[in-house]
Design a protein around this motif. Structure first.
Motif, PDB file in Angstrom:
ATOM      1  N   GLU A  66      22.442 -12.022  -4.201  1.00 26.54           N
ATOM      2  CA  GLU A  66      23.304 -11.517  -3.132  1.00 26.54           C
ATOM      3  C   GLU A  66      24.575 -10.812  -3.598  1.00 26.54           C
ATOM      4  O   GLU A  66      25.320 -10.275  -2.785  1.00 26.54           O
ATOM      5  N   ARG A 114      28.149 -10.038   0.476  1.00 25.45           N
ATOM      6  CA  ARG A 114      26.862 -10.569   0.015  1.00 25.45           C
ATOM      7  C   ARG A 114      25.762  -9.619   0.470  1.00 25.45           C
ATOM      8  O   ARG A 114      25.738  -9.204   1.617  1.00 25.45           O
ATOM      9  N   GLU A 116      22.803  -9.373   1.866  1.00 30.28           N
ATOM     10  CA  GLU A 116      21.822 -10.128   2.638  1.00 30.28           C
ATOM     11  C   GLU A 116      21.198  -9.186   3.655  1.00 30.28           C
ATOM     12  O   GLU A 116      21.672  -8.069   3.845  1.00 30.28           O
ATOM     13  N   ARG A 122      25.133 -12.200  10.538  1.00 33.65           N
ATOM     14  CA  ARG A 122      24.953 -12.111   9.082  1.00 33.65           C
ATOM     15  C   ARG A 122      25.174 -10.669   8.651  1.00 33.65           C
ATOM     16  O   ARG A 122      24.467  -9.768   9.086  1.00 33.65           O
TER      17      ARG A 122
HETATM   18 MG    MG Z   1      23.852 -17.717   2.717  1.00 35.01          MG
END
Ligand code: MG
Ligand code: ATP
Length: 434
Positions: A66, A114, A116, A122
């Motif tokens: 990540e 990150r 992701e 997110r």
């Molecule tokens: Mg996580």
């Protein structure tokens, strides 16, 4: 024609409409942390990659896949921070903030990065508030961190929609014994595990407990449980924490499978979860990391902390409609001037008012505009009062105060009396005292 430029996927602009809610959230958290005696620290956003490898752990999701890592011009490997604890501990060590056993209670906030898969709750650039306490080995500070977040949820009006999950990971020695038992249990059922978990048995077996795959979850029902392996000290610590949470009236559930994704935790771990955000349900997570400073080459220094995800909490406030009424109004007074000479007079008057009433949110109309269009803007601004300065008022050295919301008569006052009059209107308005 070239494609219009866009922001990077998963990295969001926070637009002017959203900023008041962000500001409200940030101020609320910062004030609360101040009140509990925590002090702000600001760390750089970029660090040497090695810092995260050494602190977070090589076989974690973050470090494995990540991180935004790149080579500096001189070849150094740098990384956009994926979380704040590592940087905070680095800063504490570098500046001796926890030297000689001194207590240090810190907080920070800012963007984290990150790589992701972006989805609701997110993102690739997201924001955290983090809190860390050093040289406090007892369960009292674990409890304080939880109690203060509980107070925050109450203040934000979301306490009924979050649940505290709690577990103890024990010491690393206890975890090592448990790990063996877990691995042999999982190895005996290797074929039934999902692919990710099969890999994790080899690299980071405790993370299998974290698996969201239903068949793996079923398999884990009869797996050995960590609490049976806890050492006396960790057990006592956990009992102490629970007693304090009970005393403070903070509800919790014990989740024996809560292990957290980072390597550095031991003893207490906790997560605040909500059912309001779908799969991205953890809004705040933390735990104790007594071994981290030593692992990073310093002296043994007890540490405990947590981080909360700002986007997820903002989403919760929006979903639950917990947006304070006053955020919808960003202007108190809107000054409409008609004609160039009036505009000059309005500018000078507005500055006088700003001197007399700091905190008053006063907008002066920009540029020319008809009577109608200016009032439209005044109304749209949310202002409670419009000030009107046209030819007549200019001659008489007066200004008209027109109430835009309340059913009050319009009045005309002399220039010298403007601030005084406005002060009366806004006397009870908290925006002037904040
Ligand atoms: Mg996580
Ligand atoms: P998750 O299990 O949701 O991936 P995590 O265990 O990786 O979370 P932590 O490293 O504990 O998350 O970070 C603390 C908090 O920061 C999380 O509980 C969450 O609220 C928030 N957070 C983590 N990653 C993201 C992200 N990519 N986007 C938005 N918020 C995030």
């Amino acid at each position: 024609m070239s494609k219009p430029l866009q922001a990077i996927r998963g990295m969001n602009d926070i637009l002017p409409e959203q900023s008041p809610l962000w500001r409200y959230f940030e101020t609320t958290v910062a004030q609360l942390l101040d009140c509990y005696g925590y002090r702000q620290i600001r760390m750089p956003i970029v660090e040497f990659t090695e810092l995260f490898q050494r602190s977070i752990g090589e076989v974690t999701d973050i470090v494995e896949k990540e991180m935004y890592t790149f080579a500096d011009r001189n070849g150094d490997s740098l990384t956009l921070r994926p979380e704040g604890t590592a940087s905070c501990v680095r800063a504490v060590m570098e500046h001796g903030l926890a030297g000689g056993g001194q207590v240090q209670k810190l907080w920070y906030h800012g963007p984290m990065f990150r790589h992701e898969r972006p989805q609701k709750g997110r993102y690739r650039q997201f924001h955290q508030f983090g809190v860390e306490a050093f040289n406090l080995p007892g369960p009292d500070v674990d409890a304080e961190l939880i109690v203060l977040t509980w107070r925050l949820w109450k203040k934000l009006g979301i306490s009924e929609h979050v649940t505290l999950e709690l577990n103890s990971l024990g010491t690393s020695a206890a975890r090592a014994v448990y790990r063996e038992a877990l691995v042999s249990y999982l190895n005996a059922r290797h074929d039934q595990l999902d692919e990710d978990s099969q890999r994790r048995v080899l690299t980071n077996p405790l993370r299998v407990l974290d698996s969201k795959v239903p068949s793996t979850q079923t398999l884990l029902a009869d797996a050995p449980q960590l609490d049976a392996y806890l050492d006396d000290e960790s057990r006592e610590h956990f009992v102490g924490l629970r007693a304090r949470l009970d005393a403070a009236g903070v509800p919790y559930v014990i989740n024996p499978r809560l292990v957290r994704g980072l390597d550095y935790y031991g003893k207490t771990v906790f997560e605040w979860v909500t059912d309001q955000l779908g799969a991205q349900g953890t809004v705040c997570a933390g735990g104790r990391y007594d071994g981290l400073v030593e692992q990073m080459g310093g002296r043994a220094t007890p540490g405990v902390g947590f981080a909360m995800g700002v986007e997820r909490l903002i989403l919760m406030l929006e979903t639950l409609g917990k947006i304070p009424e006053e955020l919808s109004r960003q202007t108190d007074v809107y000054f409409c001037a008609f004609g160039e000479t009036s505009e000059l007079a309005a500018l000078a008057l507005a500055e006088q008012v700003r001197d007399a009433l700091p905190g008053l949110r006063l907008q002066v109309n920009a540029g020319a505009g008809s009577f109608k269009s200016q009032f439209k803007k005044a109304d749209k601004s949310g202002a409670l009062y419009a000030l009107i300065l046209g030819e007549d008022e200019l001659q008489a050295k007066t200004v008209a105060i027109k109430p835009l919301r309340a059913d009050e008569p319009q009045q005309t006052v002399a220039w010298e009396a403007l601030s005084k009059n406005l002060q009366v209107f806004f006397n009870h308005d908290s925006s002037l005292t904040n």
